[in-house]
Write a protein that holds these residues in place. Structure first.
Motif, PDB file in Angstrom:
ATOM      1  N   GLN A 147      18.970  46.583 -20.046  1.00 33.31           N
ATOM      2  CA  GLN A 147      19.673  47.663 -19.368  1.00 33.31           C
ATOM      3  C   GLN A 147      18.675  48.531 -18.619  1.00 33.31           C
ATOM      4  OE1 GLN A 147      21.940  50.730 -21.715  1.00 33.31           O
ATOM      5  NE2 GLN A 147      23.626  50.045 -20.393  1.00 33.31           N
ATOM      6  N   ALA A 148      19.009  48.825 -17.368  1.00 30.36           N
ATOM      7  CA  ALA A 148      18.162  49.685 -16.542  1.00 30.36           C
ATOM      8  C   ALA A 148      18.660  51.126 -16.601  1.00 30.36           C
ATOM      9  CB  ALA A 148      18.173  49.197 -15.101  1.00 30.36           C
ATOM     10  N   SER A 149      17.731  52.074 -16.489  1.00 29.50           N
ATOM     11  CA  SER A 149      18.093  53.498 -16.576  1.00 29.50           C
ATOM     12  C   SER A 149      18.845  53.986 -15.336  1.00 29.50           C
ATOM     13  CB  SER A 149      16.843  54.347 -16.794  1.00 29.50           C
ATOM     14  OG  SER A 149      15.912  54.161 -15.736  1.00 29.50           O
ATOM     15  N   GLN A 150      18.813  53.209 -14.271  1.00 27.59           N
ATOM     16  CA  GLN A 150      19.618  53.456 -13.086  1.00 27.59           C
ATOM     17  C   GLN A 150      19.868  52.119 -12.404  1.00 27.59           C
ATOM     18  OE1 GLN A 150      16.381  56.005 -11.381  1.00 27.59           O
ATOM     19  NE2 GLN A 150      16.792  54.886  -9.473  1.00 27.59           N
ATOM     20  N   GLY A 151      20.805  52.095 -11.490  1.00 25.89           N
ATOM     21  CA  GLY A 151      21.157  50.852 -10.841  1.00 25.89           C
ATOM     22  C   GLY A 151      19.989  50.209 -10.097  1.00 25.89           C
ATOM     23  N   VAL A 152      19.816  48.909 -10.290  1.00 26.86           N
ATOM     24  CA  VAL A 152      18.728  48.180  -9.645  1.00 26.86           C
ATOM     25  C   VAL A 152      19.270  46.981  -8.859  1.00 26.86           C
ATOM     26  CG1 VAL A 152      16.954  48.919 -11.294  1.00 26.86           C
ATOM     27  CG2 VAL A 152      18.283  46.837 -11.757  1.00 26.86           C
ATOM     28  N   SER A 153      20.559  47.046  -8.495  1.00 25.06           N
ATOM     29  CA  SER A 153      21.178  45.915  -7.775  1.00 25.06           C
ATOM     30  C   SER A 153      20.962  44.638  -8.592  1.00 25.06           C
ATOM     31  CB  SER A 153      20.588  45.823  -6.378  1.00 25.06           C
ATOM     32  OG  SER A 153      21.249  44.833  -5.624  1.00 25.06           O
ATOM     33  N   ASP A 154      20.480  43.578  -7.964  1.00 24.77           N
ATOM     34  CA  ASP A 154      20.174  42.360  -8.731  1.00 24.77           C
ATOM     35  C   ASP A 154      18.682  42.085  -8.748  1.00 24.77           C
ATOM     36  OD1 ASP A 154      21.040  39.801  -6.239  1.00 24.77           O
ATOM     37  OD2 ASP A 154      19.853  41.634  -6.112  1.00 24.77           O
ATOM     38  N   TYR A 155      17.885  43.147  -8.601  1.00 22.02           N
ATOM     39  CA  TYR A 155      16.437  42.991  -8.519  1.00 22.02           C
ATOM     40  C   TYR A 155      15.816  42.983  -9.911  1.00 22.02           C
ATOM     41  CZ  TYR A 155      17.205  43.973  -3.582  1.00 22.02           C
ATOM     42  OH  TYR A 155      17.654  43.950  -2.286  1.00 22.02           O
ATOM     43  N   VAL A 156      16.200  41.960 -10.657  1.00 23.56           N
ATOM     44  CA  VAL A 156      15.691  41.796 -12.023  1.00 23.56           C
ATOM     45  C   VAL A 156      15.158  40.387 -12.204  1.00 23.56           C
ATOM     46  CG1 VAL A 156      16.415  41.586 -14.446  1.00 23.56           C
ATOM     47  CG2 VAL A 156      17.069  43.590 -13.116  1.00 23.56           C
ATOM     48  N   ASN A 157      13.984  40.322 -12.799  1.00 21.54           N
ATOM     49  CA  ASN A 157      13.365  39.042 -13.129  1.00 21.54           C
ATOM     50  C   ASN A 157      13.223  38.919 -14.643  1.00 21.54           C
ATOM     51  OD1 ASN A 157      12.805  38.675 -10.271  1.00 21.54           O
ATOM     52  ND2 ASN A 157      11.083  40.098 -10.553  1.00 21.54           N
ATOM     53  N   TRP A 158      13.135  37.697 -15.112  1.00 21.14           N
ATOM     54  CA  TRP A 158      12.917  37.432 -16.532  1.00 21.14           C
ATOM     55  C   TRP A 158      11.678  36.544 -16.689  1.00 21.14           C
ATOM     56  CZ3 TRP A 158      15.688  39.549 -20.515  1.00 21.14           C
ATOM     57  CH2 TRP A 158      16.910  40.163 -20.191  1.00 21.14           C
ATOM     58  N   TYR A 159      10.825  36.921 -17.626  1.00 19.13           N
ATOM     59  CA  TYR A 159       9.609  36.177 -17.901  1.00 19.13           C
ATOM     60  C   TYR A 159       9.577  35.765 -19.371  1.00 19.13           C
ATOM     61  CZ  TYR A 159       7.849  38.238 -13.530  1.00 19.13           C
ATOM     62  OH  TYR A 159       7.684  38.622 -12.229  1.00 19.13           O
ATOM     63  N   GLN A 160       8.919  34.651 -19.619  1.00 25.48           N
ATOM     64  CA  GLN A 160       8.662  34.172 -20.972  1.00 25.48           C
ATOM     65  C   GLN A 160       7.162  34.236 -21.224  1.00 25.48           C
ATOM     66  OE1 GLN A 160       8.196  29.877 -21.524  1.00 25.48           O
ATOM     67  NE2 GLN A 160       9.801  29.948 -23.074  1.00 25.48           N
ATOM     68  N   GLN A 161       6.771  34.768 -22.375  1.00 24.83           N
ATOM     69  CA  GLN A 161       5.366  34.765 -22.741  1.00 24.83           C
ATOM     70  C   GLN A 161       5.221  34.108 -24.111  1.00 24.83           C
ATOM     71  OE1 GLN A 161       3.197  38.519 -23.292  1.00 24.83           O
ATOM     72  NE2 GLN A 161       1.355  37.545 -22.501  1.00 24.83           N
ATOM     73  N   LYS A 162       4.595  32.954 -24.118  1.00 23.83           N
ATOM     74  CA  LYS A 162       4.324  32.279 -25.378  1.00 23.83           C
ATOM     75  C   LYS A 162       3.074  32.893 -26.009  1.00 23.83           C
ATOM     76  CE  LYS A 162       6.587  28.002 -24.119  1.00 23.83           C
ATOM     77  NZ  LYS A 162       6.521  26.530 -24.018  1.00 23.83           N
ATOM     78  N   PRO A 163       2.960  32.809 -27.336  1.00 23.00           N
ATOM     79  CA  PRO A 163       1.823  33.449 -28.016  1.00 23.00           C
ATOM     80  C   PRO A 163       0.474  33.021 -27.436  1.00 23.00           C
ATOM     81  CG  PRO A 163       3.443  32.708 -29.608  1.00 23.00           C
ATOM     82  CD  PRO A 163       3.899  32.179 -28.277  1.00 23.00           C
ATOM     83  N   GLY A 164      -0.342  33.997 -27.079  1.00 19.35           N
ATOM     84  CA  GLY A 164      -1.675  33.738 -26.564  1.00 19.35           C
ATOM     85  C   GLY A 164      -1.736  33.229 -25.137  1.00 19.35           C
ATOM     86  N   LYS A 165      -0.603  33.243 -24.452  1.00 23.90           N
ATOM     87  CA  LYS A 165      -0.555  32.711 -23.082  1.00 23.90           C
ATOM     88  C   LYS A 165      -0.118  33.772 -22.081  1.00 23.90           C
ATOM     89  CE  LYS A 165      -1.468  28.448 -24.320  1.00 23.90           C
ATOM     90  NZ  LYS A 165      -2.772  27.831 -23.942  1.00 23.90           N
ATOM     91  N   ALA A 166      -0.310  33.458 -20.828  1.00 28.39           N
ATOM     92  CA  ALA A 166       0.161  34.345 -19.766  1.00 28.39           C
ATOM     93  C   ALA A 166       1.678  34.236 -19.630  1.00 28.39           C
ATOM     94  CB  ALA A 166      -0.496  33.971 -18.439  1.00 28.39           C
ATOM     95  N   PRO A 167       2.313  35.273 -19.130  1.00 27.86           N
ATOM     96  CA  PRO A 167       3.755  35.185 -18.870  1.00 27.86           C
ATOM     97  C   PRO A 167       4.070  34.111 -17.827  1.00 27.86           C
ATOM     98  CG  PRO A 167       3.026  37.468 -18.862  1.00 27.86           C
ATOM     99  CD  PRO A 167       1.789  36.613 -18.863  1.00 27.86           C
ATOM    100  N   LYS A 168       5.321  33.628 -17.885  1.00 20.35           N
ATOM    101  CA  LYS A 168       5.808  32.670 -16.892  1.00 20.35           C
ATOM    102  C   LYS A 168       7.140  33.162 -16.367  1.00 20.35           C
ATOM    103  CE  LYS A 168       6.211  28.380 -17.714  1.00 20.35           C
ATOM    104  NZ  LYS A 168       6.528  27.079 -18.335  1.00 20.35           N
ATOM    105  N   LEU A 169       7.329  33.045 -15.062  1.00 16.73           N
ATOM    106  CA  LEU A 169       8.586  33.439 -14.454  1.00 16.73           C
ATOM    107  C   LEU A 169       9.651  32.397 -14.770  1.00 16.73           C
ATOM    108  CD1 LEU A 169      10.191  35.292 -12.491  1.00 16.73           C
ATOM    109  CD2 LEU A 169       9.382  33.809 -10.633  1.00 16.73           C
ATOM    110  N   LEU A 170      10.799  32.869 -15.270  1.00 19.38           N
ATOM    111  CA  LEU A 170      11.922  31.973 -15.542  1.00 19.38           C
ATOM    112  C   LEU A 170      13.069  32.194 -14.560  1.00 19.38           C
ATOM    113  CD1 LEU A 170      12.230  32.204 -19.441  1.00 19.38           C
ATOM    114  CD2 LEU A 170      10.938  30.539 -18.091  1.00 19.38           C
ATOM    115  N   ILE A 171      13.458  33.432 -14.376  1.00 18.12           N
ATOM    116  CA  ILE A 171      14.625  33.811 -13.577  1.00 18.12           C
ATOM    117  C   ILE A 171      14.204  34.919 -12.608  1.00 18.12           C
ATOM    118  CG2 ILE A 171      16.956  34.814 -13.609  1.00 18.12           C
ATOM    119  CD1 ILE A 171      17.025  32.209 -15.022  1.00 18.12           C
ATOM    120  N   TYR A 172      14.594  34.789 -11.338  1.00 16.84           N
ATOM    121  CA  TYR A 172      14.356  35.864 -10.384  1.00 16.84           C
ATOM    122  C   TYR A 172      15.677  36.288  -9.762  1.00 16.84           C
ATOM    123  CZ  TYR A 172      14.640  32.232  -6.775  1.00 16.84           C
ATOM    124  OH  TYR A 172      15.058  31.202  -5.967  1.00 16.84           O
ATOM    125  N   ASP A 173      15.690  37.531  -9.310  1.00 20.59           N
ATOM    126  CA  ASP A 173      16.898  38.101  -8.692  1.00 20.59           C
ATOM    127  C   ASP A 173      18.116  37.912  -9.592  1.00 20.59           C
ATOM    128  OD1 ASP A 173      15.992  37.291  -5.235  1.00 20.59           O
ATOM    129  OD2 ASP A 173      15.231  38.762  -6.643  1.00 20.59           O
TER     130      ASP A 173
END
Lengths: 121, 107
Positions: free
Chosen positions: B24-50
């Protein structure tokens, strides 16, 4: 294949300066945004700032403005994150990441492996 | 700055389960949301954009939806390799901000 290769782990003392690097390959370095993200031990992700190497357009998160300097060298396809006077609170993993977006805030599609910084007296 | 909250902060589910994370965003952000996965000890990876677009090479069991202030991330059938922490991120306003993360474990 896009690769972002970051410099190695650093151990520094408070007050010292440091410049860490991120070398890109497998894509057009001068025409992609490249940014930096901080992750303190056991904590979440913080967007620090970003640079467009082609024209050096640089944007900072206000929380990091004046605390760090982001730069890039297109001749060596390398981006940099620099501190002039480190603090213990700068201890963290720093990731560089690449965005192909039209805006600097867009998603980071590729990430470096991270550079661990430890600042301790 | 726009604040992003996520729930739950952690979850434990069985292989094959459907997993849902909300952001949940504290104010409207349209659809400008991304989702990342970070496995233990690794860099994040982009999964979902917009909010709902699957990044290249990401398995189709991952999906996202939402707009405005409320967003949902779903793993349709949890796999052992999905363990890690998942972060939402808004980029409607500078600076982009991340949620605190949801740690996913296998039961």
């Amino acid at each position: 294949e896009v690769q972002l290769v970051q410099s190695g782990a650093e151990v520094k003392k408070p007050g010292e300066s440091l410049k860490i690097s991120c070398q890109g390959s497998g894509y057009s370095f001068h025409s992609s945004w490249i940014g930096w993200v901080r992750q303190r031990p056991g904590e979440g992700l913080e967007w620090m700032g970003i640079i467009y190497p082609g024209d050096s357009d640089t944007r900072y998160n206000p929380s990091f403005q004046g605390q760090v300097t982001i730069s890039a060298d297109v001749s060596t396809k390398t981006a940099y994150l620099e501190w002039s006077s480190l603090k213990a609170s700068d201890s963290a993993i720093y990731y560089c990441a690449r965005s192909d977006g039209l805006v600097p805030e867009a998603a980071f599609e590729d990430w470096g492996h991270g550079s661990l910084l430890t600042v301790s007296s | 700055d726009i604040q992003m909250t996520q729930s739950p902060s952690s979850l434990s589910a069985s292989v094959g389960d459907r997993v849902t994370i909300t952001c949940q965003a504290s104010q409207g952000v349209s659809d400008y949301v991304n989702w990342y996965q970070q496995k233990p000890g690794k860099a994040p990876k982009l999964l979902i954009y917009d909010a709902s677009n699957l990044h290249t090479g990401v398995p189709s069991r991952f999906s996202g939806s939402g707009s405005g202030t409320d967003f949902i991330f779903t793993i349709s059938s949890l796999q052992p390799e999905d363990i890690g922490t998942y972060y939402c991120q808004q980029y409607d306003d500078m600076p982009p901000t991340f949620g605190p993360g949801t740690k996913v474990e296998i039961k």
